[in-house]
Design a protein around this motif. Structure first.
Motif, PDB file in Angstrom:
ATOM      1  N   VAL A   1       0.984  -1.115  -0.056  1.00  0.00           N
ATOM      2  CA  VAL A   1      -0.042  -0.026  -0.042  1.00  0.00           C
ATOM      3  C   VAL A   1       0.839   1.308  -0.025  1.00  0.00           C
ATOM      4  O   VAL A   1       1.624   1.345   0.901  1.00  0.00           O
ATOM      5  CB  VAL A   1      -1.024   0.125   1.172  1.00  0.00           C
ATOM      6  N   THR A   2       0.895   1.901  -1.156  1.00  0.00           N
ATOM      7  CA  THR A   2       1.566   3.272  -1.248  1.00  0.00           C
ATOM      8  C   THR A   2       0.819   4.415  -0.819  1.00  0.00           C
ATOM      9  O   THR A   2      -0.239   4.422  -0.371  1.00  0.00           O
ATOM     10  CB  THR A   2       1.994   3.292  -2.771  1.00  0.00           C
ATOM     11  N   PRO A   3       1.663   5.449  -0.184  1.00  0.00           N
ATOM     12  CA  PRO A   3       0.827   6.813  -0.124  1.00  0.00           C
ATOM     13  C   PRO A   3      -0.020   7.138  -1.194  1.00  0.00           C
ATOM     14  O   PRO A   3      -1.133   7.925  -0.568  1.00  0.00           O
ATOM     15  CB  PRO A   3       2.183   7.710   0.121  1.00  0.00           C
ATOM     16  N   THR A   4       0.562   6.984  -2.276  1.00  0.00           N
ATOM     17  CA  THR A   4      -0.493   7.304  -3.377  1.00  0.00           C
ATOM     18  C   THR A   4      -1.819   6.708  -3.428  1.00  0.00           C
ATOM     19  O   THR A   4      -3.110   7.103  -3.432  1.00  0.00           O
ATOM     20  CB  THR A   4       0.250   7.208  -4.786  1.00  0.00           C
ATOM     21  N   GLY A   5      -1.766   5.281  -3.263  1.00  0.00           N
ATOM     22  CA  GLY A   5      -2.928   4.468  -3.152  1.00  0.00           C
ATOM     23  C   GLY A   5      -3.878   4.788  -1.919  1.00  0.00           C
ATOM     24  O   GLY A   5      -5.000   4.954  -2.080  1.00  0.00           O
TER      25      GLY A   5
END
Length: 171
Positions: free
Chosen positions: A121-125
């Protein structure tokens, strides 16, 4: 920097709704990054998130949602890995600090007990989910009309897929 990205979005040739969505997404990411770095929000420097692909991902998401005239957003609990990842700041724990900060102030549960030793889980996601006000609904009455899949490139030993469905909610 957040202030530069915001100015770029607001001066872009897209609809007001697209601007509102894209700014809302970057806004929650900037809040989290400012908190974990002890910086002013306007001065937050986006390294991984500020890369051109993330700006395109976020703005592209906003454009798609505007074109599809989406009214409400729902999500399942995102599943993150464990361990650590190497980024511009060095080796950091998973979930990465910005994701952990966004999850801390969210109604979206973050599942972190996966058997994958890397970030999923990325900050963007997570910023997209939170910035759009996605509601976590584990048992929603939903009839999918269209479904799309996006596949990640990172080898985690299991399939990395994002599924997005468009449909009707039955309440």
């Amino acid at each position: 920097r957040y202030s530069d990205i915001r100015r770029m979005i607001e001066s872009g040739g897209v609809t007001d709704r697209v601007k509102r969505y894209a700014v809302a997404i970057f806004d929650v990411i900037a809040d989290a990054e400012a908190k974990v770095h002890g910086a002013r929000k306007a001065d937050v420097a986006f390294h991984e998130v500020g890369a051109v692909d993330s700006v395109v991902d976020i703005t592209g998401t906003a454009i798609a949602l505007d074109l599809l005239d989406i009214e409400r957003f729902y999500c399942a609990a995102p599943h993150d890995g464990k361990g650590s990842v190497l980024c511009r700041h060095g080796v950091i724990p998973v979930p990465v600090p910005a994701v952990a900060e966004m999850a801390k102030h969210s109604d979206i549960p973050l599942v972190v007990d996966e058997d994958v030793n890397t970030e999923m889980v990325t900050p963007t996601g997570f910023g997209i989910l939170k910035g759009l006000g996605a509601q976590f609904e584990p048992r929603i009455g939903f009839v999918p009309e269209k479904t799309g899949h996006g596949f990640g490139k990172r080898d985690t030993g299991r399939i990395g897929v994002l599924r997005v469905s468009l449909g009707t909610v039955h309440e």
